[in-house]
Design a protein around this motif. Structure first.
Motif, PDB file in Angstrom:
ATOM      1  N   UNK A 124       0.916  -1.221  -0.012  1.00 17.70           N
ATOM      2  CA  UNK A 124       0.110   0.187  -0.042  1.00 17.70           C
ATOM      3  C   UNK A 124       0.982   1.101  -0.030  1.00 17.70           C
ATOM      4  N   UNK A 125       2.030   1.284   0.639  1.00 16.73           N
ATOM      5  CA  UNK A 125       2.821   2.353   0.635  1.00 16.73           C
ATOM      6  C   UNK A 125       3.420   2.576  -0.692  1.00 16.73           C
ATOM      7  N   UNK A 126       3.904   1.427  -1.190  1.00 21.74           N
ATOM      8  CA  UNK A 126       4.601   1.533  -2.644  1.00 21.74           C
ATOM      9  C   UNK A 126       3.388   2.161  -3.628  1.00 21.74           C
ATOM     10  N   UNK A 127       2.131   1.902  -3.649  1.00 22.35           N
ATOM     11  CA  UNK A 127       1.289   2.009  -4.581  1.00 22.35           C
ATOM     12  C   UNK A 127       0.728   3.576  -4.197  1.00 22.35           C
ATOM     13  N   UNK A 128       0.821   3.903  -3.129  1.00 21.08           N
ATOM     14  CA  UNK A 128       0.508   5.430  -2.652  1.00 21.08           C
ATOM     15  C   UNK A 128       1.752   6.305  -3.253  1.00 21.08           C
ATOM     16  N   UNK A 129       3.025   5.465  -3.202  1.00 21.89           N
ATOM     17  CA  UNK A 129       4.142   6.455  -3.651  1.00 21.89           C
ATOM     18  C   UNK A 129       3.950   6.616  -5.332  1.00 21.89           C
ATOM     19  N   UNK A 131       1.480   6.569  -6.783  1.00 27.50           N
ATOM     20  CA  UNK A 131       0.412   7.657  -7.085  1.00 27.50           C
ATOM     21  C   UNK A 131       0.804   8.983  -6.872  1.00 27.50           C
ATOM     22  N   UNK A 132       1.721   9.185  -6.029  1.00 31.70           N
ATOM     23  CA  UNK A 132       2.307  10.472  -5.688  1.00 31.70           C
ATOM     24  C   UNK A 132       3.303  10.823  -6.607  1.00 31.70           C
ATOM     25  N   UNK A 133       3.878  10.032  -7.228  1.00 30.29           N
ATOM     26  CA  UNK A 133       4.903  10.479  -8.166  1.00 30.29           C
ATOM     27  C   UNK A 133       4.207  10.736  -9.364  1.00 30.29           C
ATOM     28  N   UNK A 134       3.267  10.246  -9.837  1.00 29.50           N
ATOM     29  CA  UNK A 134       2.427  10.423 -10.995  1.00 29.50           C
ATOM     30  C   UNK A 134       1.761  11.619 -10.965  1.00 29.50           C
ATOM     31  N   UNK A 135       1.146  12.202  -9.863  1.00 29.93           N
ATOM     32  CA  UNK A 135       0.476  13.451  -9.648  1.00 29.93           C
ATOM     33  C   UNK A 135       1.256  14.671  -9.511  1.00 29.93           C
ATOM     34  N   UNK A 136       2.407  14.225  -8.817  1.00 30.10           N
ATOM     35  CA  UNK A 136       3.493  15.541  -8.577  1.00 30.10           C
ATOM     36  C   UNK A 136       4.479  15.702  -9.635  1.00 30.10           C
ATOM     37  N   UNK A 137       4.522  14.942 -10.722  1.00 30.87           N
ATOM     38  CA  UNK A 137       5.492  15.034 -11.678  1.00 30.87           C
ATOM     39  C   UNK A 137       6.764  14.752 -11.167  1.00 30.87           C
ATOM     40  N   UNK A 138       7.195  13.868 -10.145  1.00 30.94           N
ATOM     41  CA  UNK A 138       8.273  13.464  -9.863  1.00 30.94           C
ATOM     42  C   UNK A 138       8.987  14.459  -8.982  1.00 30.94           C
ATOM     43  N   UNK A 139       8.243  15.206  -8.103  1.00 29.82           N
ATOM     44  CA  UNK A 139       8.835  16.052  -7.283  1.00 29.82           C
ATOM     45  C   UNK A 139       9.495  15.535  -5.998  1.00 29.82           C
ATOM     46  N   UNK A 359      10.325   4.247   0.791  1.00 24.15           N
ATOM     47  CA  UNK A 359       9.247   4.030   0.113  1.00 24.15           C
ATOM     48  C   UNK A 359       9.251   4.700  -1.356  1.00 24.15           C
ATOM     49  N   UNK A 360       9.880   5.830  -1.466  1.00 18.76           N
ATOM     50  CA  UNK A 360      10.043   6.432  -2.872  1.00 18.76           C
ATOM     51  C   UNK A 360      10.917   5.465  -3.714  1.00 18.76           C
ATOM     52  N   UNK A 361      11.977   5.064  -3.142  1.00 17.37           N
ATOM     53  CA  UNK A 361      12.832   4.146  -3.924  1.00 17.37           C
ATOM     54  C   UNK A 361      12.327   2.925  -4.428  1.00 17.37           C
ATOM     55  N   UNK A 362      11.245   2.256  -3.678  1.00 22.50           N
ATOM     56  CA  UNK A 362      10.557   1.295  -4.106  1.00 22.50           C
ATOM     57  C   UNK A 362       9.662   1.563  -5.213  1.00 22.50           C
ATOM     58  N   UNK A 363       9.066   2.534  -5.247  1.00 24.74           N
ATOM     59  CA  UNK A 363       7.995   3.134  -6.204  1.00 24.74           C
ATOM     60  C   UNK A 363       8.583   3.538  -7.145  1.00 24.74           C
ATOM     61  N   UNK A 364       9.937   4.097  -7.233  1.00 22.66           N
ATOM     62  CA  UNK A 364      10.781   4.540  -8.552  1.00 22.66           C
ATOM     63  C   UNK A 364      11.176   3.319  -9.318  1.00 22.66           C
ATOM     64  N   UNK A 365      11.736   2.442  -8.319  1.00 26.53           N
ATOM     65  CA  UNK A 365      12.101   1.211  -9.130  1.00 26.53           C
ATOM     66  C   UNK A 365      10.881   0.335  -9.653  1.00 26.53           C
ATOM     67  N   UNK A 366       9.915   0.362  -9.154  1.00 25.69           N
ATOM     68  CA  UNK A 366       8.695  -0.173  -9.797  1.00 25.69           C
ATOM     69  C   UNK A 366       8.208   0.491 -11.136  1.00 25.69           C
ATOM     70  N   UNK A 367       8.452   1.834 -11.040  1.00 22.54           N
ATOM     71  CA  UNK A 367       8.059   2.941 -12.146  1.00 22.54           C
ATOM     72  C   UNK A 367       9.038   2.392 -13.399  1.00 22.54           C
ATOM     73  N   UNK A 368      10.292   2.593 -12.876  1.00 27.84           N
ATOM     74  CA  UNK A 368      11.220   2.432 -14.024  1.00 27.84           C
ATOM     75  C   UNK A 368      11.532   1.341 -14.957  1.00 27.84           C
ATOM     76  N   UNK A 369      10.713   0.121 -14.330  1.00 28.39           N
ATOM     77  CA  UNK A 369      10.983  -1.005 -15.020  1.00 28.39           C
ATOM     78  C   UNK A 369       9.349  -1.683 -15.352  1.00 28.39           C
ATOM     79  N   UNK A 370       8.525  -0.549 -15.258  1.00 32.05           N
ATOM     80  CA  UNK A 370       7.104  -0.686 -15.636  1.00 32.05           C
ATOM     81  C   UNK A 370       6.573  -2.038 -14.858  1.00 32.05           C
ATOM     82  N   UNK A 371       6.555  -1.850 -13.664  1.00 31.99           N
ATOM     83  CA  UNK A 371       6.154  -2.975 -12.900  1.00 31.99           C
ATOM     84  C   UNK A 371       4.396  -3.054 -12.804  1.00 31.99           C
TER      85      UNK A 371
END
Length: 867
Positions: A124-129, A131-139, A359-371
């Protein structure tokens, strides 16, 4: 360069020519550079303290200790075989801070101790991060925060020492970052109620953190961005620094004068510094023409001489520097006291920032490799069914997306994370080389340099472009894992280098990634069980130190796995029964797999070359077969898994295609026996049937997608037609209404003009008649005809008088429909036809004419009762 800059070059033993000294001294004033051979406690060079220099070795020691501790855990060797450490480092590289990378890697290494509830919270933390990265433009960028300096500041303040300038600015960066994160999260939560619920795991603590703006302002008022103490920190500091600047300027002028007066051409003089004292470096054989103290000498380095006349200024300068250092210390000491009051809050902010960085590291990794976010479930073994979490799945779309069949594990198009990472890094590096080579060729063409080398660069560029095309074309091949709910043991067969081992590692790493809160590198949807441990026996386990052969090493590891695995474990066995007599190895492998199927694990995946293991499926419903596909035309594996089909031997067919003698090939087939040939023929038919089935299934899916698209297009067209018809009907009604309003307006205007002209004409006629009557009275007696007309008028007048005697005028009332009213403008009576009280209007009819008049323009008349 000013005198202060000259002092800086003195400190660093930079030579200054005698002819340039005067120019240096005449330049405008610049910020002061303190002259000191021994750095003060607040000099930037002193920031490299022993504790700071040992941060990385200490971190390495902690990671090594972590690895040693992990080696003692039951599945530590399995983690090593799966190369879990490389995945941990890859994920940790996405963290922005040093402490975040260390904490991320430590958290990932603790995957064995994560419970099911903890795993779901991490997801849930990774999913929230995400979503947050998508809405904040990677801020969510933590790279600008120096957590090492913040930690040093906390340790220094808590230990009673005075904080350093750069450490104080690191604390400011921490507070400003937390404030920015709070703003980003609040803005994302305003996008909808679902966003608020989804982001809740990240907002539980970070939004409650308190940022002391007064402390931030206090630090920024005292410390500059580079970590130095500002002149405005205290009046004493400004005064002492001005004093140092004046002394430096005087020393500069004195040294310039001494060097200009030295007319000895055989020697070269330049200004230098020894222990913070200004001196003159003399090179040559002749002596100087001024008195001084010899501080040091050497044949190559020359002689360092402090002129006698410069000694008082040097002493005074040293004293002024000491006063500056003391004033800086006082300012930093006061600042340390303020930071001490907020130390607990700073520690909380530091911890929350590191947690969010993980948490952001897990989210960025998941986004980078299209998880893909996995549907992680916990099996319920008491009733033989599968249960999801009581608080609901992480995402509610999986049940709708999954095929109707019940799956124990469903991972379509799964990638091995390390292979995908290596491919993307190679592609990124090659594209970077192409861009660098292109820029170099463009630069050479602009400046006209080395045409021959340019040709070589162009050839290299073409080769690199070909390499990029190859990398883009040869993308890693994903594999599909679709294991039915009733399957407990999956047996995968096929040729060597066909991808069996990579498939096992892919499933093992995907299970670990889902357990620790990472997205799975696969297509949607992904359904995967939560495993309490992942055990693997992969590779050559030969050990000379323990006198173990390959077969013995495998048996020892499998025995330990069988003893430690539970009904919630995943077991991965590579080449079961290999390394010994094929018959005995096959029998032992069958026995081991049956043991795991009965009570050894929740799911076991095994690869083998033994054909006997393929038959377990037909005697035990807990088994399922799969094989890696082999392209016999090109004699190479396709790295695809065919489900429900046992693999067959290709050695004889490959030997025949490679040109081995037909006699040898036929002899081998006879030795293999007709039974084996029939089995292989049956397997070939099954493979062909499977391939035809998949082709027809893909074709049917293609047609289904086309029909869905056509259906959607038809619905859209139908909706467009309905909308167009409704719009046309509304437009026509609007046009008719507009024209009706225009017509009524025109008629009303025409009628108003007609009424006004009639009234005006009647008034004119009455005026003419009155004028005529007046003229006739002036002329004299009326003729007989006139007399008779007058008699008639008198008669009419008397009749009107009689009629008027029978009516009563009422002013101020509102007439009713049918009432008789008198219209003064017409000097005639009319009947009320319609009344509009809201507009104070009345519609009357006088003869054939209908008029709209105001109520004030009519008088109500009623008949008087005769007595």
């Amino acid at each position: 360069m000013s005198s202060h800059a000259l002092a800086g070059s003195i400190q660093t033993n930079c030579a200054v020519s005698s002819s340039a000294l005067a120019d240096h001294c005449s330049l405008p004033r610049l910020p002061m550079l303190r002259l000191s051979a021994n750095p003060s406690p607040f000099h930037p060079s002193s920031l490299l303290s022993p504790s700071a220099s040992l941060v990385r070795p200490r971190r390495l020691l902690r990671l090594r200790a972590l690895a040693v501790a992990a080696s003692a855990s039951p599945s530590a060797r399995s983690l090593r075989l799966l190369e879990w450490g490389k995945v941990c480092r890859a994920v940790a590289s996405f963290a922005g801070t040093a402490h975040g990378r260390e904490a991320t890697e430590k958290q990932l290494w603790g995957v064995e101790d994560v419970s099911y509830e903890h795993s779901r919270r991490l997801l849930r933390e990774t999913e929230a991060a995400v979503r947050l990265l998508g809405s904040s433009g990677g801020s969510l960028d933590f790279s600008g925060l120096d957590t090492v300096a913040v930690e040093s500041a906390i340790n220094r303040v808590s230990g009673g020492s005075v904080i350093k300038g750069q450490e104080a600015m690191a604390v400011v960066s921490l507070m400003l970052l937390v404030e920015s994160l709070q703003g980003t999260i609040k803005a994302a939560m305003k996008q909808g109620e679902d966003s608020r619920d989804l982001l809740m795991p990240l907002t539980e603590t970070i939004l409650d953190a308190v940022v002391s703006k007064s402390l931030v302002k206090s630090i920024q008022d005292i410390i500059d961005d580079d970590g130095s103490v500002k002149d405005t920190a205290s009046p004493e500091l400004r005064r002492y620094r001005d004093q140092v600047q004046v002394l430096e300027s005087r020393l500069c002028q004195l040294m310039d004068k001494l060097i200009r007066n030295a007319d000895n051409e055989a020697s070269l003089s330049e200004v230098s510094s020894v222990n913070g004292r200004c001196c003159i470096k003399m090179t040559g054989n002749k002596s100087s023409n001024f008195d001084g103290l010899l501080l040091s000498s050497g044949s190559d380095a020359g002689s360092m001489i402090e002129p006698i006349v410069a000694i008082p200024l040097n002493d005074e300068l040293q004293g002024a520097r000491a006063l500056v250092a003391r004033a800086e210390l006082d300012a930093l000491s006061k600042l340390t006291d303020k930071i001490l009051l907020e130390l607990d809050n700073i520690q909380i902010l530091m911890q929350e920032t590191i947690t969010l960085d993980k948490v952001t590291a897990r989210a960025k990794y998941s986004i980078a490799y299209d998880g893909t976010l996995p549907d992680l479930y916990l099996p319920n073994f008491e009733h033989g069914t599968i249960d999801t979490a009581k608080d609901g799945p992480v995402s509610t779309t999986f049940s709708d997306q999954l095929p109707k069949r019940s799956w124990k594990l469903f991972i379509p198009n799964a990638y091995h994370p390390l292979l995908l990472q290596q491919h993307q890094e190679n592609l990124r590096r090659t594209k970077k080389d192409v861009a660098s080579a292109t820029s170099e060729i463009r630069r050479r063409r602009i400046y006209g340099q080395d045409i021959a080398e340019e040709d070589q660069l162009a050839a290299d560029l073409d080769f690199m472009k070909i390499r990029v095309s190859e990398l883009e074309r040869n993308h890693p091949i994903p594999v599909d894992f679709m294991i039915a709910e009733e399957t407990t043991v999956l047996v995968i067969t096929g040729p060597n280098t066909g991808g069996k081992t990579i498939s096992l590692k892919t499933v093992g790493l995907a299970s670990l990634m889902a357990k620790i809160g990472l997205y799975i590198l696969a297509s949607e949807p992904v359904k995967i069980p939560w495993f309490d441990a992942v055990y693997a026996d992969i590779g050559d386990e030969q050990s000379l130190t323990q006198s173990l052969s390959t077969f013995s090493g495998h048996l020892k590891q499998i025995g330990a796995i069988r003893a430690q695995s539970t009904s919630q474990s995943l077991v991965l066995l590579d080449e079961v029964g290999a390394g010994t007599n094929p018959l005995e190895g096959a029998a032992l492998g069958m026995s081991l797999l049956e043991s795991f199927a009965e009570a050894g694990s929740f799911l076991t995946l095994a690869t083998t070359h033994h054909g006997e293991l393929k038959t377990l499926k037909y005697s035990n419903d807990s088994f399922e077969n799969a094989c890696v596909e082999f392209d016999e035309e090109n004699l190479k594996p396709t790295f695809r898994i065919l489900w429900g089909i046992p693999g067959r031997s290709n050695a004889i067919n490959i030997a025949e295609r490679l040109g081995l003698s037909l006699d040898i090939v036929e002899s081998a087939r006879q030795l293999l026996g007709t039974a084996g040939a029939e089995i292989n023929a049956l397997i070939m038919d099954m493979e062909k049937f499977k391939q035809d089935y998949h082709e027809q299934l893909q074709q049917a899916q293609h047609y289904l997608m086309q029909s869905k698209e056509l259906h959607n297009n038809l619905e859209v067209a139908q909706k467009n037609i309905v909308d167009h018809t409704t719009a046309q009907r509304k437009r026509k009604s609007r046009v008719v209404s507009e024209y009706a309003v225009m017509a009524r307006s025109i008629i009303h205007k025409k009628f108003q003009l007609f009424r006004e002209s009639a009234i005006a004409q009647r008034v004119v006629e009455e005026e003419k008649a009155a004028e005529k009557a007046k003229l006739e009275r002036v002329k004299g007696p009326e003729p007989s005809s006139t007399s008779s007309l007058k008699k008639t008028q008198i008669t009419n007048s008397s009749m009107a008088t009689k009629a008027s005697d029978n009516i009563i005028d009422e002013d101020g009332g509102i007439p009713e429909v049918g009432d008789l009213v008198y219209v003064p403008k017409l000097k005639n009576q009319a009947t009320v036809v319609k009344i509009d009280p809201s507009k104070n209007e009345v519609q009357v009819q006088a003869g054939m004419m209908k008029l709209k008049l105001k109520l004030k323009d009519v008088k109500i008349q009623k008949q008087r009762t005769s007595r």
